[in-house]
Write a protein that holds these residues in place. Structure first.
Motif, PDB file in Angstrom:
ATOM      1  N   ALA A   1      36.772  48.335  38.596  1.00 40.33           N
ATOM      2  CA  ALA A   1      35.957  48.138  39.795  1.00 40.33           C
ATOM      3  C   ALA A   1      35.729  46.640  40.024  1.00 40.33           C
ATOM      4  O   ALA A   1      35.908  46.136  41.133  1.00 40.33           O
ATOM      5  CB  ALA A   1      34.634  48.876  39.661  1.00 40.33           C
ATOM      6  N   PHE A   2      35.345  45.942  38.940  1.00 40.12           N
ATOM      7  CA  PHE A   2      35.091  44.507  39.092  1.00 40.12           C
ATOM      8  C   PHE A   2      36.387  43.735  39.341  1.00 40.12           C
ATOM      9  O   PHE A   2      36.450  42.891  40.222  1.00 40.12           O
ATOM     10  CB  PHE A   2      34.390  43.955  37.846  1.00 40.12           C
ATOM     11  CG  PHE A   2      32.921  44.220  37.853  1.00 40.12           C
ATOM     12  CD1 PHE A   2      32.088  43.484  38.683  1.00 40.12           C
ATOM     13  CD2 PHE A   2      32.373  45.205  37.072  1.00 40.12           C
ATOM     14  CE1 PHE A   2      30.717  43.726  38.710  1.00 40.12           C
ATOM     15  CE2 PHE A   2      31.009  45.462  37.097  1.00 40.12           C
ATOM     16  CZ  PHE A   2      30.181  44.722  37.913  1.00 40.12           C
ATOM     17  N   ALA A   3      37.411  44.051  38.555  1.00 36.56           N
ATOM     18  CA  ALA A   3      38.669  43.328  38.716  1.00 36.56           C
ATOM     19  C   ALA A   3      39.222  43.542  40.118  1.00 36.56           C
ATOM     20  O   ALA A   3      39.636  42.596  40.798  1.00 36.56           O
ATOM     21  CB  ALA A   3      39.677  43.785  37.671  1.00 36.56           C
ATOM     22  N   GLY A   4      39.200  44.797  40.542  1.00 34.25           N
ATOM     23  CA  GLY A   4      39.717  45.100  41.877  1.00 34.25           C
ATOM     24  C   GLY A   4      38.898  44.398  42.935  1.00 34.25           C
ATOM     25  O   GLY A   4      39.437  43.805  43.879  1.00 34.25           O
ATOM     26  N   THR A   5      37.588  44.435  42.787  1.00 32.71           N
ATOM     27  CA  THR A   5      36.719  43.809  43.773  1.00 32.71           C
ATOM     28  C   THR A   5      36.957  42.304  43.823  1.00 32.71           C
ATOM     29  O   THR A   5      37.063  41.716  44.896  1.00 32.71           O
ATOM     30  CB  THR A   5      35.247  44.077  43.407  1.00 32.71           C
ATOM     31  OG1 THR A   5      35.069  45.479  43.296  1.00 32.71           O
ATOM     32  CG2 THR A   5      34.331  43.534  44.458  1.00 32.71           C
ATOM     33  N   LEU A   6      37.049  41.703  42.643  1.00 32.99           N
ATOM     34  CA  LEU A   6      37.210  40.248  42.618  1.00 32.99           C
ATOM     35  C   LEU A   6      38.590  39.850  43.135  1.00 32.99           C
ATOM     36  O   LEU A   6      38.735  38.883  43.871  1.00 32.99           O
ATOM     37  CB  LEU A   6      36.996  39.713  41.202  1.00 32.99           C
ATOM     38  CG  LEU A   6      35.540  39.807  40.750  1.00 32.99           C
ATOM     39  CD1 LEU A   6      35.390  39.325  39.319  1.00 32.99           C
ATOM     40  CD2 LEU A   6      34.649  38.991  41.685  1.00 32.99           C
ATOM     41  N   LEU A   7      39.591  40.641  42.749  1.00 36.05           N
ATOM     42  CA  LEU A   7      40.944  40.357  43.219  1.00 36.05           C
ATOM     43  C   LEU A   7      40.994  40.421  44.734  1.00 36.05           C
ATOM     44  O   LEU A   7      41.514  39.533  45.410  1.00 36.05           O
ATOM     45  CB  LEU A   7      41.901  41.385  42.613  1.00 36.05           C
ATOM     46  CG  LEU A   7      43.355  40.995  42.505  1.00 36.05           C
ATOM     47  CD1 LEU A   7      43.509  39.868  41.515  1.00 36.05           C
ATOM     48  CD2 LEU A   7      44.169  42.203  42.053  1.00 36.05           C
ATOM     49  N   ALA A   8      40.421  41.510  45.250  1.00 38.47           N
ATOM     50  CA  ALA A   8      40.446  41.698  46.695  1.00 38.47           C
ATOM     51  C   ALA A   8      39.457  40.749  47.373  1.00 38.47           C
ATOM     52  O   ALA A   8      39.765  40.135  48.392  1.00 38.47           O
ATOM     53  CB  ALA A   8      40.105  43.142  47.026  1.00 38.47           C
ATOM     54  N   GLY A   9      38.245  40.639  46.775  1.00 37.48           N
ATOM     55  CA  GLY A   9      37.227  39.790  47.378  1.00 37.48           C
ATOM     56  C   GLY A   9      37.590  38.320  47.299  1.00 37.48           C
ATOM     57  O   GLY A   9      37.210  37.525  48.147  1.00 37.48           O
ATOM     58  N   GLY A  10      38.367  37.976  46.267  1.00 38.86           N
ATOM     59  CA  GLY A  10      38.745  36.578  46.088  1.00 38.86           C
ATOM     60  C   GLY A  10      39.464  36.045  47.305  1.00 38.86           C
ATOM     61  O   GLY A  10      39.115  34.986  47.846  1.00 38.86           O
ATOM     62  N   SER A  11      40.437  36.807  47.792  1.00 37.12           N
ATOM     63  CA  SER A  11      41.196  36.300  48.939  1.00 37.12           C
ATOM     64  C   SER A  11      40.313  36.291  50.179  1.00 37.12           C
ATOM     65  O   SER A  11      40.416  35.401  51.015  1.00 37.12           O
ATOM     66  CB  SER A  11      42.458  37.139  49.144  1.00 37.12           C
ATOM     67  OG  SER A  11      42.105  38.442  49.523  1.00 37.12           O
ATOM     68  N   ALA A  12      39.419  37.279  50.275  1.00 37.85           N
ATOM     69  CA  ALA A  12      38.538  37.307  51.435  1.00 37.85           C
ATOM     70  C   ALA A  12      37.587  36.103  51.413  1.00 37.85           C
ATOM     71  O   ALA A  12      37.372  35.443  52.433  1.00 37.85           O
ATOM     72  CB  ALA A  12      37.752  38.610  51.459  1.00 37.85           C
ATOM     73  N   LEU A  13      37.060  35.829  50.219  1.00 37.49           N
ATOM     74  CA  LEU A  13      36.148  34.687  50.107  1.00 37.49           C
ATOM     75  C   LEU A  13      36.891  33.379  50.350  1.00 37.49           C
ATOM     76  O   LEU A  13      36.367  32.455  50.965  1.00 37.49           O
ATOM     77  CB  LEU A  13      35.497  34.667  48.720  1.00 37.49           C
ATOM     78  CG  LEU A  13      34.447  35.743  48.489  1.00 37.49           C
ATOM     79  CD1 LEU A  13      33.991  35.744  47.039  1.00 37.49           C
ATOM     80  CD2 LEU A  13      33.257  35.534  49.399  1.00 37.49           C
TER      81      LEU A  13
END
Lengths: 219, 793, 341
Positions: free
Chosen positions: B327-339
């Motif tokens: 959940a965290f890895a996926g969120t950060l991976l996905a959120g990273g590009s968004a951020l």
């Protein structure tokens, strides 16, 4: 006392057709409490100038002394602090936060700036005729009402300089006149300086001074 | 400042609960899928272990009575007091369940029910409490006993203390075999002096399926990774949309003086809170998924959540960690590009709100370039991959490359269709679909990966099943296996079998080095059993003829690969040098094998005397054994009915194969949800896009139908593109990863019906996902459509 | 095949000792030792199934013709799941046999498990025989035969008593804690022993002295006691000392000792008289050098393991091995340490 000194400001944008100089050495001054209209054709650079003064963008060269501080070269954080505390911008598009109620929108910038004053917010809402709408959301208000909210939001933070970019550009004539009356009156009451971009010479005539830009230079 | 800004960010979700739901649900589903697959994988391992241990009863030498009958437990005590480390067993049928009695105090480590918790009523188990261990599926069939559930037993099998079994079966004081522990003390007195009526039955070496199951575990792990990839795409889509929707707010916040790094910090904190919430929901969801999908709910509970604490305590945190981790890895991976996008987003572009299409359009060319590079790497690897690392690299480049290539390829196909369209409606439909594509592309990529994973894994699993079934047929073809004590018994057996019309196939081997590799040479008699059942990977047309004529040999794949032997190459066996004329698949065997004609074997290895025989019996094997015992004294104790073992192990394997079907549906459902989410999010943007078409005379119902049609059409195109990719994936799993890991290639079979069914499921998922948004669209009040024109100014 | 824990591995943990700390657990239905015992021999050499735990525990210090020291252990534990004996598999009596041989460089261990009731293990008082599988201790207590086998060693020994039985504590009633937990405890510390050790390196003829302990109870430890350090020392002048220290969870200790003259006369010492202090631990953290002082007897010695690595890798692991000591007195003996795993 001089609130704002703009000194030979230049700004060039990269476009598909190569670099395009928007501002080519603009200079102006504004005294505290003074109001100034910036007029000019589309593309004359008046909005860009406003954005630079508001810390929304960075100049390539030149100086902007605002309240004794050169803001032309401030970094991101410095410019954010400037926008929070010293200037207030009224946008043509209102830019309210759609998910916050009117009362929260009005108080928002003051809260960011850390100088929220509930009584002052109530006064502003009252003066703007928004008292009955405080619990509504922006989408439930008309365009004129939304712009009054935006103006109240700006003034609630007690900025030293109000920047307005075609504040009534999205409003019909009657509404625009009402909103403009309110804004000019309240800005004058708070003693803030006002720099307003408009293409309307009629509106410009209501401010103390006018400056016309043409092709990135003061005409 | 922070509080006001955070409140503003969060207020978005309060005002748009459906968006919040889709974000959390997307994250939770991805986490749930991952956790569920992990749980199912663990369950599969457990059932394989159970299968393995059932087969492994044959791993130990045994002492049985010559007549195969039960004998008194005093023999056990006598042997123990003489120093023999043996453990008694008694097996019988209770309510149709195979009940195995063991003595836990003397059994070899690893035998019997395992995983007893600390609170087990030991006294009850050992001293007549009638406690019986069975798995959850078998438990209800055992009536009047206290059944304790353990996932580690195979179906239709129950284990209890030998005293309990003696009582339940009414066979007090009797045992029917003694397991001989591998590590015996020195200077043992001979068996004949202590228990002359017992005979030593050697362990059955050939049921070692550990290698085969390892291979399957590896492939299930690959499925786990694929589901992770699908999940990441979904999370990426959900988070990307969540950020896209708040672009305006983000600009306003910054314009009002919120510093960028503070904003990013707040959004990151917000994401982490969501990841935590969705992760917890997801792990719980994984539990539900696994519990619903698996026949053995208790087993899953124990494996995934350590509900049955003891012995498994260490599993529990690791499961939670793994679920929350994704959940965290996926969120950060996905959120990273968004951020990153937000960090780079110019403050002033606010003035020109841009369509998703434009943003994606600029990305498209880069994406296509990356896809081409990845696919090129995949092709190079496909020719050269020869290890696990390169194998997994091949998997990764192939799948990611293909997923990245999907939107540009679909776009090209739509452009082509658009150019061919005649009617204005069709033209508008294709153009509008192209405009929709960027918003749907992540969901479609997830759908494609889901289909690819399903095709690849079901091909792999089904190929594995066919291979395994064939392998068992080959290995356990004989109806009976008989071991003899002496040359006299062997002669008697052969004489009796010939009289009874049964074929006797000696099983005898010698160990030696061939082509520098350790190998076993088998002396084999010419019989149809081999010609009918053994499957050649490569052979000359008359491989068996020349082999049985003593002019050639056939070898297994392991020896061929490790010794670099091909057809026609010569191998040296003692004084013989013979050509290889056939290479057969030999799944699960760790070492090389050579099959040599019986006569040649006897000449080369005169000291090897056959003592084990496969018997091809035409009638009922039990009748044959009865006749054999009467005629020769060879007892039932010296015979093994392998057909029974085969049926048992196949049934156990079958349970795991059904799990993959369930997984197929699950991953497609999640991909369907991703489509639903994307369509719901796009719905708000759709109104302005559809309003002109409506104004020009298309009914809302027609617009709704077209929306549905669009989703189905995109799903069909995606599925069509996924098919060859899925087959490529299966090939990589079977021919590259498996070979790298285990040294043999699983043959690949194609299952067109399965693929058609999968395609059907994919369509169904798309229709279900698109149905509601389309229906909502068809019912948009005309006033909302009108607003599009009335709005602004 | 599953490599998970198995009933087998759990058995000793739950019943035989629950780790050694489990010995402090109260169990209903079992008899408990009472003061002023009257022993009845040879019956009391046999098993007492109504007590929860019991052992026949023999240790020996040996040497070969060259004077190389060896240690030897033969132990049969009885652990009852219920306070009765029954025939067949229903017997609640569990037996665990441990055998070990310790050299200066190696430590050989064997373990066997069995259930009572079927004849695989047990103890008969008259004629005395204690056995599990092919390991046995048999004889009339004046002389005994003893043998055991493991996968890599075996031994066959003859023992002959040169002194009387000695009774610890108050006439064989040995108190283990301030709260009054106790066991019945007597010993035969005066055995001469000789026989053959069969080791991977070959057969070795050895002679020496052996010490046989008998102890039974139902709750020998208080619930805050987690293990013990037990010493049996044979002084060169013929006197002997049995002493132990019980470890408590509060960091305190409870000590007890019996002074045994060369003639077999005993003097018990209550808590505190014997002082026991670890000096040095081995790599695994087990103390292998100790200082023992018993001021009442002018004893102040340093005890040192013959082989630091005498760890018993059995279901319930512990340390058991031969020691030598020096200081005010010299001699050799055995050391047992539990509660360190």
């Amino acid at each position: 006392m001089t609130l704002l000194i703009v000194d030979t400001l230049t700004k060039t944008y990269a476009t598909a057709d190569g670099p395009f100089p928007v501002l080519r050495g603009v200079s102006l001054t504004l005294e505290a409490g003074e109001s100034l209209a910036l007029t000019g054709e589309s593309g004359s650079g008046k909005s860009t100038l406003l954005h630079l003064i508001g810390g929304l963008d960075r100049a390539d060269a030149g100086r902007i002394m605002l309240d004794g501080q050169d803001i032309a070269r401030l970094d991101d954080a410095g410019r954010a602090a400037l926008r929070r505390g010293t200037v207030g911008v009224v946008f043509q598009q209102f830019n309210l936060i759609p998910s916050l109620k009117i009362a929260d929108n009005i108080a928002f910038q003051a809260r960011l700036a850390g100088r929220h004053d509930a009584a002052w917010c109530a006064t502003l809402a009252d003066r703007m005729g928004l008292t009955d709408h405080l619990r509504k959301y922006p989408e439930q208000l008309s365009g004129g009402q939304q712009q009054r909210v935006a103006i109240a939001r700006t003034l609630a933070a007690r900025p030293k300089l109000v920047l307005a970019d075609e504040p009534t550009g999205n409003l019909d004539e009657t509404t625009a006149a009402t909103v403009m009356d309110l804004m000019l009156a309240l800005v004058a009451e708070t003693g803030a300086g006002l720099l307003m971009v408009t293409h309307s010479l009629v509106l410009a005539a209501r401010l103390q001074r006018r400056l016309h830009l043409r092709a990135g230079q003061v005409a | 400042m922070t509080r006001a800004a955070f409140a503003a960010l969060l207020s978005h979700w309060v005002r748009n609960p459906v968006q919040l739901f889709t974000l959390l649900a997307g994250l939770a589903l991805a986490t749930g899928l991952w956790s569920g697959v992990q749980a199912i994988n663990a369950e599969a391992r457990a059932s394989y272990d159970a299968a393995a241990s059932t087969l492994d009863e044959g791993r130990y030498d045994r002492l049985v009575a010559r007549d195969g009958a039960a004998f008194g437990q005093d023999v056990f005590v006598m042997l123990r007091r003489a120093g023999w480390l043996v453990s008694p067993m008694l097996t019988g049928d209770l309510d149709g369940v195979r009940l195995i009695g063991i003595d836990a105090l003397t059994a070899p480590a690893g035998m019997g029910p395992v995983n007893l918790g600390g609170d087990v009523d030991l006294a009850g188990f050992l001293t007549g409490g009638d406690q019986v261990f069975a798995n959850a599926a078998t438990a209800p069939r055992l009536g009047a006993v206290t059944v304790l559930i353990t996932p580690d037993l195979a179906d239709d099998t129950a284990v209890a203390d030998i005293g309990t079994v003696q009582r339940l079966l009414g066979r007090a004081g009797r045992i029917d075999s003694l397991l001989v522990l591998p590590d015996q003390p020195r200077n043992l007195p001979p068996l004949a002096r202590i228990a002359p009526d017992l005979t030593l039955q050697p362990a059955q070496g050939s049921t070692d399926i550990a290698g085969l199951t390892d291979s399957f575990h590896l492939n299930l792990t690959a499925f786990g990774l694929l589901s992770f990839a699908v999940g990441i795409f979904i999370v990426h889509g959900a988070i990307g949309l969540a950020f896209e929707q708040r672009r305006g707010m983000v600009r306003t916040l910054r314009a009002l003086g919120l510093p960028l790094n503070r904003l990013i910090g707040l959004m990151l904190a917000e994401l982490l809170v969501f990841a935590l919430v969705a992760g917890v929901i997801g792990v719980a969801l994984g539990y539900v998924i696994a519990a619903l999908l698996l026949p053995d709910v208790a087993a899953t509970l124990r494996g995934l959540y350590g509900a049955d604490v003891s012995g498994n305590l260490q599993l529990r945190p690791s499961w939670w960690a793994s679920g929350l981790g994704i959940a965290f890895a996926g969120t950060l991976l996905a959120g990273g590009s968004a951020l990153w996008g937000i960090a780079r987003m110019p403050l002033l572009a606010a003035a020109q709100p841009r369509a998703l299409a434009m943003a994606a359009g600029r990305r498209a060319s880069f994406q296509l370039g990356a896809a081409l590079v990845l696919l090129a790497v995949a092709i190079v690897l496909g020719f050269n991959a020869d290890g696990l690392v390169t194998g997994f690299a091949l998997l990764g480049t192939l799948l990611i490359g293909a997923a990245l290539a999907l939107p540009p390829v679909l776009n090209g196909m739509l452009a082509f269709a658009s150019g061919r369209a005649r009617s204005v409606t069709a033209q508008w439909f294709w153009a509008d679909t192209r405009q929709q594509l960027p918003g749907l592309s992540l969901a479609l990529m997830a759908l494609m990966l889901a289909i690819v994973a399903n095709i690849g894994v079901s091909t792999m699993v089904s190929s594995f099943r066919l291979t395994f079934t064939g392998f068992l047929d080959q290995r356990l073809a004989s109806e009976l296996y008989i071991s003899t004590d002496s040359a006299e018994q062997t002669a008697a057996l052969v004489a009796f079998a010939e009289g009874a019309g049964a074929a006797v196939l000696p099983i005898q081997s010698a160990d030696l080095q061939i082509a520098g590799q350790p190998a076993e040479v088998f002396g084999t008699r010419d019989h149809a059993t081999y010609r009918d059942n053994w499957r050649f990977l490569q052979s000359t047309p008359d491989a068996w003829d020349t082999t049985f004529a003593g002019q050639a040999v056939v070898i297994n794949e392991q020896l061929a690969r490790r010794g670099a032997l091909g057809l026609g190459d010569m191998v040296t066996i003692g004084s013989l040098t013979l050509p290889v004329e056939g290479i057969y698949g030999d799944y699960g065997n760790p070492i090389g094998q050579v099959v040599l004609a019986l006569d040649a074997f006897a000449q080369e290895f005169p000291a090897v005397e056959p003592r084990r025989f496969g018997l091809r019996v035409a009638g009922d094997p039990a009748d044959f054994v009865a006749g054999l015992t009467a005629a020769t004294g060879i007892g039932a104790g010296q015979t093994i009915d392998q057909a029974e073992i085969k049926a048992l192990s196949l049934a156990i394997f079958e349970r795991t194969f059904t799990v993959t079907t369930a997984l197929n549906i699950l991953t497609l459902a999640v991909a369907g949800f991703a489509i639903l989410m994307s369509l719901l999010t796009l719905a708000a943007m759709r109104v302005p896009q559809l309003a002109p078409a409506w104004a020009m005379g298309m009914t809302r119902a027609a617009l709704g139908r077209l929306e549905l049609l669009r989703a189905v059409m995109l799903a069909v195109l995606t599925a069509a593109l996924a098919l060859p990719l899925g087959l490529a994936l299966a090939w990589v799993l079977l021919a590259v990863v498996n070979v790298a890991a285990f040294g043999w290639q699983l043959p690949m079979y194609l299952f067109p019906l399965d693929y058609a069914r999968l395609g059907g499921f994919a369509l169904l998922a798309a229709v279900l996902a698109a149905g509601w948004p389309a229906w909502r669209l068809a019912r948009t009040p005309p006033g909302d459509l009108l607003k599009v024109f009335a709005n602004e100014r | 095949m599953n490599a998970k824990a198995l009933i087998l591995c759990l058995l000793p943990v739950t019943s035989l000792a629950q780790g050694f700390a489990g010995l402090g657990t109260e169990v209903d239905g079992f008899s408990t030792p009472a003061p002023d015992p009257v022993f009845d021999f040879p019956a009391d050499h046999g098993a007492h199934p109504d007590y929860r735990i019991e052992w026949w525990y023999l240790t020996a210090n040996l040497e070969d013709a060259d004077g190389t020291p060896y240690g030897l252990q033969w132990t049969l534990f009885r652990s009852a799941l219920a306070p009765y004996e029954a025939d067949g598999w229903d017997s609640p009596q569990l037996w665990m046999g441990h055998a070990a041989v310790t050299t200066e460089t190696a430590h050989f261990v064997a373990e066997r498990l069995a259930r009572g009731g079927i004849g695989q293990a047990g103890v008969v008082a008259d004629p005395f025989s204690a056995w599990i599988d092919d390991s046995a201790l048999e004889g009339d207590w004046r002389t005994l035969q003893m043998r055991a086998t493991g996968s890599d060693f075996s031994y066959d020994m003859a023992l002959s008593a040169t002194g009387p039985l000695v009774f610890h504590g108050d006439g064989g009633y040995s108190v283990k804690s301030a709260a009054g937990q106790a066991s019945y405890y007597y010993s035969q510390p005066f055995f001469d022993i000789s026989g053959t050790l069969n080791l991977p390196t070959g057969d070795v003829q050895v002679t020496g002295s052996a010490w046989l302990d008998r102890e039974w109870s139902s709750q020998p430890l208080a619930d805050n006691q987690t293990g013990w350090d037990w010493f049996s020392l044979s002084f060169d002048d013929g006197a002997k000392l049995m002493g132990f220290r019980l470890q408590q969870t509060d960091g305190m200790h409870y000590t007890s000792a019996t002074w045994i003259t060369a003639e077999g006369e005993t003097t018990p010492y209550a808590d505190g008289a014997l002082q026991v202090e670890p000096l040095l631990t081995n790599a695994a953290g087990v103390p292998v050098h100790w200082r023992l002082t018993l001021p009442a007897r002018g004893v102040d010695v340093t005890v040192q393991a013959v082989n630091d690595d005498a760890w018993m890798t059995t279901s319930v692991p512990y340390w058991e091995g031969p020691v030598t000591f020096a200081g005010t007195h010299q001699g050799r003996g055995y050391l047992e340490m539990t509660g360190y795993d």
